[in-house]
Design an enzyme around this catalytic site. Structure first.
Site, short mmCIF file in Angstrom:
data_model
loop_
_atom_site.label_atom_id
_atom_site.label_comp_id
_atom_site.label_asym_id
_atom_site.label_seq_id
_atom_site.Cartn_x
_atom_site.Cartn_y
_atom_site.Cartn_z
N ALA A 393 37.66 18.87 7.83
CA ALA A 393 38.89 17.86 8.66
C ALA A 393 39.62 16.38 7.93
O ALA A 393 38.52 15.85 7.71
CB ALA A 393 38.82 18.48 9.83
N CYS A 394 40.18 16.03 7.41
CA CYS A 394 39.89 15.15 6.98
C CYS A 394 41.71 14.39 7.14
O CYS A 394 42.67 15.51 8.37
CB CYS A 394 41.11 14.62 5.31
SG CYS A 394 42.78 15.77 4.80
N ASP A 395 42.62 13.46 7.05
CA ASP A 395 43.89 12.46 7.96
C ASP A 395 44.62 13.61 7.77
O ASP A 395 45.34 13.99 8.45
CB ASP A 395 44.41 11.79 7.19
CG ASP A 395 45.30 10.57 8.12
OD1 ASP A 395 45.11 10.92 9.37
OD2 ASP A 395 45.94 10.10 8.36
N ILE A 427 42.65 16.40 11.08
CA ILE A 427 41.90 16.69 12.33
C ILE A 427 42.85 16.69 13.61
O ILE A 427 42.07 17.13 14.52
CB ILE A 427 41.47 14.67 12.05
CG1 ILE A 427 40.47 14.84 11.21
CG2 ILE A 427 40.57 14.45 13.21
CD1 ILE A 427 39.57 13.33 11.11
#
Length: 598
Positions: A393-395, A427
């Site tokens: 998960a990233c921005d 996210i």
């Protein structure tokens, strides 16, 4: 205690800022393809484009004024309340679109989430009170009526406010550009990027403003403030020349991915390792923006991802030299400043993996542990027993997380681990579910934990280079091997129990234990123990310990042997009944046999 409280407050504030920024960028990111399509049509087919075409150019204004705002509002409503929120958000945004000659991107970013929120609250109050058979009537009319009211609200209230705000912002931006002060914006943009607010700043703020400016001027420098790949390239080039250890070795690959792939997140960990490098990023950003402003250039539409390829595709005709000059200046300036920082740094090694290992060692020593014990290793493996799915998960849920997921997916595949998918997402789209392992960057760990409190979490400094991936694979592989061994034992046990279940117990007159070679003593003891079992339940079936040659080939003999002797026994006799066990002294099959003997 005060210092700890202050740290928590700072972390909470940063998390809130990241959440707000992500909410804005999350409405833009899924619609980047529509922005690119509009930008390409504009750059190629408008009157001043590469191949002017009046018919095709008629697509430009409807896409800008209607399609893109509707898509943004739809996604904004869906973020809040799934499909019902998405539909109401799209209806509501029509109120701010009509009667305006400017693209209502900001209005869409307001009305979309507002429509979703209103629909969600309305359903919370009334949905459970709907009588059976009236569900469809309620669903359709409630969203239709609410959408109508919000569209009217948008037309008379939100539209004038957004238009006024847009005019104010546009004048402010034009004024800043006219006095050549726009480069100072990079003083705030570059640190924000390194804190993983790059998508929030770029897609949440600069892109909507840039589109409005581009719609009237034909191009906008705002598209370049965050997307310029120059500052990151300069920092990575400095590590290639003056770096040490793992950072120097990984910098060339990172530079290629950052400059041509447009994944800017890849250089953030390098800056976070040496915070003073933020000066290099700021210097590169300011000098690049100053050059773009001085040369009077910009892009037709958003360059996403921030790759030099995407930047050149969105460059207006006749502006290529200006764009390349600005990028080159940014890269050279950031390289020089980063080189000075690295050359004057006296901290010794800057090997990220070495620092991570040292941190883990210090953590273990603080708990009185010199080396990981067997118990610690077992606990580590046990922690993975419920993992059914791995999500990076990233921005934005695209560039860096997709690459990290690809790396781990390859490791998992090579390790022969099956049925554990490795995917990536943003996210804000994480859902708390059983068996979830979430891997995210350290700066975003707080938000990931809040979204999925019941998941297992791993924070890494760099999605593309982390020794924690090997730890994950090792633990999963160990679990897989354990499960295979357990399954194999259960299969063998089931097969043996199945053997005992297929016997003709009415025909059995005698139970014989066969001894051979090293199992003479075991067979004698096993016969004695089995005889005691029969006595305890009041059964008088004879039990004997015999040599293999002394048997009578008769169905009345139940012969219990080891696995090694079974094959030899069946070659000599065809009528006797046989059960093979792993251990003559104790086997699960004995309880079943004793119970069923006459």
């Amino acid at each position: 205690m005060e210092a700890k409280a202050t740290k928590v407050q700072k972390s909470s504030f940063k998390t809130k800022v990241q959440k707000f920024g992500t909410s804005l960028s999350s409405m833009i990111m899924p619609n980047i393809s529509s922005l690119i399509a509009w930008g390409l049509i504009t750059a190629i087919f408008m009157a001043a484009g590469w191949w002017p075409n009046a018919k095709i150019a008629t697509l430009i204004n409807p896409m800008k004024l209607y399609l893109i705002p509707l898509l943004i509002a739809y996604v904004g409503g869906r973020m809040v309340y799934e499909e019902r929120g998405a539909v109401v958000g799209a209806i509501a945004v029509m109120g701010v679109i009509v009667g305006s000659n400017i693209p209502m991107f900001l209005g869409a970013m307001i009305m979309g989430p507002l429509g979703g929120w209103c629909m969600k609250k309305f359903d919370q109050v009334f949905k459970d009170k709907v009588k059976t058979g009236f569900e469809m009537l309620y669903d359709n009319f409630s969203s239709g009526i609410l959408g109508m009211l919000l569209a009217i609200f948008g037309l008379f209230i939100v539209n004038p406010l957004v238009v006024a705000g847009n005019n104010l912002i546009s004048k402010g931006v034009d004024w800043i550009i006219s006095i050549h002060m726009l480069p100072l914006a990079n003083i705030f943009i570059e640190p924000a990027k390194v804190l993983f607010l790059n998508n929030a700043v770029g897609n949440g703020i600069l892109v909507p403003l840039g589109i409005q400016q581009s719609a009237s001027a034909g191009k906008s420098i705002l598209f370049l403030l965050e997307a310029d790949p120059g500052p990151g390239l300069g920092i990575l080039l400095a590590f290639m020349v003056f770096g040490k250890g793992m950072t120097k070795a990984s910098a060339p690959g990172a530079a290629i991915i950052q400059f041509f792939g447009g994944v800017h997140e890849i250089y953030f960990p390098y800056v976070l390792m040496k915070p003073s490098l933020i000066l290099a990023a700021i210097a590169g950003g300011v000098s690049g923006t100053f050059t773009f402003s001085l040369l009077g250039t910009g892009l037709k539409a958003a360059a996403s991802p921030g790759s030099i390829i995407a930047v050149l595709l969105m460059t207006p005709k006749g502006n290529y030299l200006q764009i390349l000059t600005g990028v080159a200046v940014a890269a050279i300036v950031s390289f020089v400043v980063a080189a000075l920082v690295l050359k004057t740094d006296k901290s010794g090694t800057d090997d990220l993996s070495e620092k991570q290992a040292k941190m883990e060692q210090m953590k273990a020593e603080s708990k009185g542990k010199d080396v990981p014990s067997a118990q610690t290793a077992a606990q580590s493996v046990k922690a993975y027993k419920d993992v059914k799915r791995i999500i990076f998960a990233c921005d934005a849920g695209m560039g860096s997380s997709a690459m990290g997921a690809s790396l781990l997916r390859d490791k998992v595949k090579k390790a022969g681990i099956k049925n554990i998918p490795v995917t990536n997402t943003a996210i804000n789209r994480l859902k708390d579910e059983d068996g979830l392992l979430v891997i995210t960057q350290a700066e975003l760990a707080d938000r990931a934990s809040q979204k999925t409190p019941n998941a297992m979490h791993i924070a890494v400094d760099n999605f593309l280079s982390s020794n924690k991936y090997d730890e994950v694979v090792l633990n999963l592989k160990t679990l897989s091997q354990i499960d295979s061994q357990v399954a194999e034992k259960e299969t063998k046990s089931a097969q043996n129990t199945n053997q005992a279940g297929q016997l003709d117990y009415q025909a059995i007159k005698e139970v014989d234990f066969i001894h051979h070679d090293q199992h003479v003593g075991s067979a004698t003891m096993a016969a004695s123990l089995f005889k005691d079992r029969l006595k305890k339940v009041g059964k008088n079936v004879p039990v004997k310990n015999m040599e293999i040659d002394d048997l009578d080939d008769d169905q009345g003999h139940l012969v219990i042997v080891t696995k090694e002797a079974e094959k030899n026994l069946k070659l000599r006799y065809t009528k006797i009944q046989v059960v093979s066990v792993a251990n003559l002294l104790e086997a699960k099959e004995y309880d079943y046999i004793v119970e069923h003997l006459a």
